[in-house]
Design a protein around this motif. Structure first.
Motif, PDB file in Angstrom:
ATOM      1  N   ALA A  10       0.832  -1.202   0.000  1.00  0.00           N
ATOM      2  CA  ALA A  10       0.000   0.000   0.000  1.00  0.00           C
ATOM      3  C   ALA A  10       0.866   1.251   0.000  1.00  0.00           C
ATOM      4  O   ALA A  10       0.483   2.294  -0.539  1.00  0.00           O
ATOM      5  CB  ALA A  10      -0.925   0.012   1.209  1.00  0.00           C
ATOM      6  N   ASN A  11       2.056   1.146   0.588  1.00  0.00           N
ATOM      7  CA  ASN A  11       2.932   2.300   0.708  1.00  0.00           C
ATOM      8  C   ASN A  11       4.376   1.853   0.586  1.00  0.00           C
ATOM      9  O   ASN A  11       4.670   0.657   0.681  1.00  0.00           O
ATOM     10  CB  ASN A  11       2.698   3.014   2.039  1.00  0.00           C
ATOM     11  CG  ASN A  11       3.079   4.481   1.986  1.00  0.00           C
ATOM     12  OD1 ASN A  11       3.651   4.959   1.000  1.00  0.00           O
ATOM     13  ND2 ASN A  11       2.769   5.198   3.041  1.00  0.00           N
ATOM     14  N   TYR A  12       5.269   2.804   0.435  1.00  0.00           N
ATOM     15  CA  TYR A  12       6.699   2.518   0.296  1.00  0.00           C
ATOM     16  C   TYR A  12       7.470   3.726   0.782  1.00  0.00           C
ATOM     17  O   TYR A  12       7.072   4.866   0.533  1.00  0.00           O
ATOM     18  CB  TYR A  12       7.031   2.242  -1.175  1.00  0.00           C
ATOM     19  CG  TYR A  12       8.503   2.095  -1.454  1.00  0.00           C
ATOM     20  CD1 TYR A  12       9.183   0.933  -1.125  1.00  0.00           C
ATOM     21  CD2 TYR A  12       9.213   3.124  -2.062  1.00  0.00           C
ATOM     22  CE1 TYR A  12      10.541   0.794  -1.386  1.00  0.00           C
ATOM     23  CE2 TYR A  12      10.563   2.995  -2.331  1.00  0.00           C
ATOM     24  CZ  TYR A  12      11.216   1.829  -1.993  1.00  0.00           C
ATOM     25  OH  TYR A  12      12.564   1.697  -2.257  1.00  0.00           O
ATOM     26  N   ARG A  13       8.557   3.473   1.455  1.00  0.00           N
ATOM     27  CA  ARG A  13       9.415   4.560   1.935  1.00  0.00           C
ATOM     28  C   ARG A  13      10.700   4.584   1.109  1.00  0.00           C
ATOM     29  O   ARG A  13      11.469   3.628   1.116  1.00  0.00           O
ATOM     30  CB  ARG A  13       9.729   4.369   3.402  1.00  0.00           C
ATOM     31  CG  ARG A  13      10.500   5.535   3.971  1.00  0.00           C
ATOM     32  CD  ARG A  13      10.678   5.404   5.460  1.00  0.00           C
ATOM     33  NE  ARG A  13      11.266   6.634   5.956  1.00  0.00           N
ATOM     34  CZ  ARG A  13      11.086   7.105   7.152  1.00  0.00           C
ATOM     35  NH1 ARG A  13      10.330   6.451   8.004  1.00  0.00           N
ATOM     36  NH2 ARG A  13      11.657   8.215   7.534  1.00  0.00           N
ATOM     37  N   VAL A  14      10.915   5.686   0.390  1.00  0.00           N
ATOM     38  CA  VAL A  14      12.144   5.874  -0.376  1.00  0.00           C
ATOM     39  C   VAL A  14      13.308   5.810   0.601  1.00  0.00           C
ATOM     40  O   VAL A  14      13.245   6.363   1.699  1.00  0.00           O
ATOM     41  CB  VAL A  14      12.114   7.232  -1.115  1.00  0.00           C
ATOM     42  CG1 VAL A  14      13.472   7.583  -1.677  1.00  0.00           C
ATOM     43  CG2 VAL A  14      11.060   7.210  -2.215  1.00  0.00           C
ATOM     44  N   ASN A  15      14.387   5.115   0.193  1.00  0.00           N
ATOM     45  CA  ASN A  15      15.540   4.953   1.074  1.00  0.00           C
ATOM     46  C   ASN A  15      16.831   4.928   0.265  1.00  0.00           C
ATOM     47  O   ASN A  15      16.800   5.064  -0.954  1.00  0.00           O
ATOM     48  CB  ASN A  15      15.378   3.684   1.920  1.00  0.00           C
ATOM     49  CG  ASN A  15      15.277   2.451   1.048  1.00  0.00           C
ATOM     50  OD1 ASN A  15      16.266   2.004   0.473  1.00  0.00           O
ATOM     51  ND2 ASN A  15      14.060   1.900   0.922  1.00  0.00           N
ATOM     52  N   LYS A  16      17.958   4.729   0.930  1.00  0.00           N
ATOM     53  CA  LYS A  16      19.265   4.751   0.257  1.00  0.00           C
ATOM     54  C   LYS A  16      19.406   3.636  -0.785  1.00  0.00           C
ATOM     55  O   LYS A  16      20.263   3.729  -1.657  1.00  0.00           O
ATOM     56  CB  LYS A  16      20.396   4.650   1.279  1.00  0.00           C
ATOM     57  CG  LYS A  16      20.608   5.936   2.033  1.00  0.00           C
ATOM     58  CD  LYS A  16      21.862   5.840   2.883  1.00  0.00           C
ATOM     59  CE  LYS A  16      22.315   7.235   3.220  1.00  0.00           C
ATOM     60  NZ  LYS A  16      23.606   7.579   2.736  1.00  0.00           N
ATOM     61  N   ASP A  17      18.597   2.590  -0.697  1.00  0.00           N
ATOM     62  CA  ASP A  17      18.664   1.493  -1.665  1.00  0.00           C
ATOM     63  C   ASP A  17      17.766   1.709  -2.879  1.00  0.00           C
ATOM     64  O   ASP A  17      17.827   0.937  -3.834  1.00  0.00           O
ATOM     65  CB  ASP A  17      18.279   0.172  -0.997  1.00  0.00           C
ATOM     66  CG  ASP A  17      19.317  -0.288   0.018  1.00  0.00           C
ATOM     67  OD1 ASP A  17      20.506   0.056  -0.144  1.00  0.00           O
ATOM     68  OD2 ASP A  17      18.934  -0.990   0.973  1.00  0.00           O
ATOM     69  N   THR A  18      16.933   2.742  -2.859  1.00  0.00           N
ATOM     70  CA  THR A  18      16.027   3.007  -3.986  1.00  0.00           C
ATOM     71  C   THR A  18      16.842   3.499  -5.176  1.00  0.00           C
ATOM     72  O   THR A  18      17.565   4.485  -5.076  1.00  0.00           O
ATOM     73  CB  THR A  18      14.970   4.065  -3.619  1.00  0.00           C
ATOM     74  OG1 THR A  18      14.320   3.686  -2.400  1.00  0.00           O
ATOM     75  CG2 THR A  18      13.943   4.215  -4.726  1.00  0.00           C
ATOM     76  N   MET A  19      16.713   2.790  -6.304  1.00  0.00           N
ATOM     77  CA  MET A  19      17.435   3.177  -7.523  1.00  0.00           C
ATOM     78  C   MET A  19      16.511   3.853  -8.529  1.00  0.00           C
ATOM     79  O   MET A  19      16.941   4.731  -9.274  1.00  0.00           O
ATOM     80  CB  MET A  19      18.091   1.953  -8.178  1.00  0.00           C
ATOM     81  CG  MET A  19      19.114   1.285  -7.285  1.00  0.00           C
ATOM     82  SD  MET A  19      20.162   0.061  -8.116  1.00  0.00           S
ATOM     83  CE  MET A  19      19.000  -0.966  -8.981  1.00  0.00           C
ATOM     84  N   ALA A  20      15.238   3.429  -8.558  1.00  0.00           N
ATOM     85  CA  ALA A  20      14.287   4.002  -9.511  1.00  0.00           C
ATOM     86  C   ALA A  20      12.864   3.742  -9.055  1.00  0.00           C
ATOM     87  O   ALA A  20      12.586   2.734  -8.393  1.00  0.00           O
ATOM     88  CB  ALA A  20      14.507   3.403 -10.903  1.00  0.00           C
TER      89      ALA A  20
END
Length: 171
Positions: free
Chosen positions: A7-17
């Motif tokens: 339902a949701n997602y938290r952008v973090n240092k591992d997010t590439m795209a």
């Protein structure tokens, strides 16, 4: 394959795209260094929420970048400058096809086909996008400018009042 949809997602240092997709159950595919996640929210909704978690609104971050760099369209966003998380849109953020690429994970960009680009990430994953090489190259440059400006800005010493303020002596 059973796809788990969040339902949701938290952008973090591992997010590439963050990829925008037309699917009835989810609107974003988040590509991280070691996994793909499927999220109900749009990439733009996730970027806005990440900015808030990083200490400002999307609009505030965008205005600051425009002020510091002069960029007015497809503005790169310092999602969380203290954690060095910067992203750029591949087109206007209000457009459905807009994806967000996280600058610090990009190793190279190269021409793939006419008006298509191949992004190679530092972990050797690759992503083909229907965006011209020139546009992505320009976005990489703008984001690098943004990083330099925000790094310089955050390294400036804040103004502090001296501890011992001398008293005025009246004669």
């Amino acid at each position: 394959m059973n796809t788990i949809i969040l339902a949701n997602y938290r952008v973090n240092k591992d997010t590439m795209a963050l990829l925008s997709v037309a699917h009835p159950d989810y609107h974003t595919i988040a590509i991280e260094t070691d996994r793909k996640l499927y999220i109900r929210k749009t990439p733009f909704q996730l970027i806005k929420a990440a900015c808030l978690k990083g200490g400002s609104t999307y609009e505030g971050r965008r205005a600051a970048v425009t002020y510091l760099t002069g960029a007015k369209h497809k503005v790169p966003i310092p999602i969380n400058p203290f954690e060095q998380i910067y992203a750029f849109p591949t087109s206007s953020p209000t457009q459905f096809e807009c994806c967000w690429i996280f600058h610090n994970h990009v190793e190279t960009i190269s021409r793939y086909q006419q008006n298509k680009t191949l992004i190679t990430f530092k972990n050797e994953q690759q992503l083909k996008l229907p965006v011209s090489y020139y546009k992505l190259e320009k976005q990489m440059y703008r984001t690098a400018q943004c990083i330099i400006r925000f790094t310089h800005f955050s390294n400036e010493k804040p103004f502090c009042m001296p501890r011992n303020i001398p008293e005025l002596i009246h004669y």
